[in-house]
Design a protein around this motif. Sequence first.
Motif, PDB file in Angstrom:
ATOM      1  N   GLU A   1      -8.365   2.612   2.946  1.00  0.00           N
ATOM      2  CA  GLU A   1      -9.005   3.510   3.725  1.00  0.00           C
ATOM      3  C   GLU A   1     -10.390   3.536   3.546  1.00  0.00           C
ATOM      4  O   GLU A   1     -11.383   3.666   4.615  1.00  0.00           O
ATOM      5  CB  GLU A   1      -8.376   4.810   3.722  1.00  0.00           C
ATOM      6  N   SER A   2     -11.104   3.362   2.456  1.00  0.00           N
ATOM      7  CA  SER A   2     -12.522   3.269   2.097  1.00  0.00           C
ATOM      8  C   SER A   2     -13.183   2.027   2.857  1.00  0.00           C
ATOM      9  O   SER A   2     -14.252   1.856   3.341  1.00  0.00           O
ATOM     10  CB  SER A   2     -12.755   3.230   0.708  1.00  0.00           C
TER      11      SER A   2
ATOM     12  N   GLN B   1      -3.891   2.099  -1.118  1.00  0.00           N
ATOM     13  CA  GLN B   1      -4.212   2.890   0.331  1.00  0.00           C
ATOM     14  C   GLN B   1      -5.533   3.529   0.225  1.00  0.00           C
ATOM     15  O   GLN B   1      -6.242   3.508   1.316  1.00  0.00           O
ATOM     16  CB  GLN B   1      -2.954   3.956   0.517  1.00  0.00           C
ATOM     17  N   ARG B   2      -5.964   4.061  -0.788  1.00  0.00           N
ATOM     18  CA  ARG B   2      -7.115   4.663  -0.867  1.00  0.00           C
ATOM     19  C   ARG B   2      -8.247   3.523  -0.585  1.00  0.00           C
ATOM     20  O   ARG B   2      -9.265   3.912   0.077  1.00  0.00           O
ATOM     21  CB  ARG B   2      -7.528   5.271  -2.160  1.00  0.00           C
TER      22      ARG B   2
ATOM     23  N   PRO C   1      -0.375   4.248  -3.945  1.00  0.00           N
ATOM     24  CA  PRO C   1      -1.628   5.183  -3.508  1.00  0.00           C
ATOM     25  C   PRO C   1      -3.009   4.606  -3.630  1.00  0.00           C
ATOM     26  O   PRO C   1      -3.887   4.911  -2.798  1.00  0.00           O
ATOM     27  CB  PRO C   1      -1.256   6.515  -4.165  1.00  0.00           C
ATOM     28  N   GLU C   2      -3.216   3.907  -4.989  1.00  0.00           N
ATOM     29  CA  GLU C   2      -4.740   3.635  -5.360  1.00  0.00           C
ATOM     30  C   GLU C   2      -4.892   2.239  -4.120  1.00  0.00           C
ATOM     31  O   GLU C   2      -6.100   2.340  -3.736  1.00  0.00           O
ATOM     32  CB  GLU C   2      -4.865   3.031  -6.647  1.00  0.00           C
TER      33      GLU C   2
ATOM     34  N   ARG D   1       0.948  -1.249  -0.011  1.00  0.00           N
ATOM     35  CA  ARG D   1      -0.106  -0.150  -0.069  1.00  0.00           C
ATOM     36  C   ARG D   1       0.779   1.303   0.091  1.00  0.00           C
ATOM     37  O   ARG D   1       0.510   2.165  -0.670  1.00  0.00           O
ATOM     38  CB  ARG D   1      -0.929   0.015   1.305  1.00  0.00           C
TER      39      ARG D   1
END
Length: 297
Positions: free
Chosen positions: A94-95, A90-91, A87-88, A83
Amino acid sequence: MIRKAIVPMAGLGTRLYPVGVVLPKGLMPFVLADGKLTTGLQLIAETLLRAGIEQIGIVVSPENRPVYEAFLEGGGERYAPARAKRPEMQRIYESLRTLRGHLNFIEQPELLGLGHAVWCARSFACGEPTLVFLGDHIPLPLGDPTPIQQVAQAYETVQCPVYGVHRVPRSKVSAYGILRGELTDAPRLYRLQRLYEKPTPDYAQQHLHTEGLPPDEFFAHSGIYAFPPALWETLDHIATQYDPASGEWTLTHAQQHLLKQMSAYLYEAESHWLDFGQLTNTATHFATLRGAAMYKA
């Protein structure tokens, strides 16, 4: 105002066999038009949240609960290095964590039917009015909260049970709960007169046809139910008398009991639906989510 929704997802997924043996149907993957990967659980939960629902009770089997929990953990520390580089990822992580904050997992120890699944969520509901949303249905356009909001708004007006319905042909009535309604002064709102679980075509024609519909069309449940607090006392009463040997504990049992106590209504939404529990329609489902087609029941 309805704040809570119950989504039954504990079924064996026999229509998805043998994939359903290892993959809970709520985690059935879909690729969206933008190329992103998602699941039925995410699509349903996000749609409910957009419709104004605050907390969602997901009814699962004890065996599958760890699978759902692990999914929402997003791989935890094991995937942290990956992650950090993407970055994708990680997003998405988080979602998932944000979504987890709105979900409550409820175990259904025995698969005794939809009515039993909802009854298992009684502690989560705390006696409140509650929305029930089938765990293998997605409204179209994708993620559109409108049909959920329309049923919830109708409930706020009448303060009685309101069931979302759509039309099915005579040839398919044996696969659905069929409801007969009487048109009211409000657009698309019908007063419920009678309902029956999976009738024969002949029985439906004689007893369940709604005046004003074409002769070969009937109202069937579309997967959205708005219930008043009286549901919980009704389910508790059914629980004291239910014998598994008598067959499946359907939600229709509770609906019939409630209809003896109060009025109930049907709301015919304009939306179409994806039933991703139907393996025979999987190709259509993927095409629809990719934006290549429009599924119609």
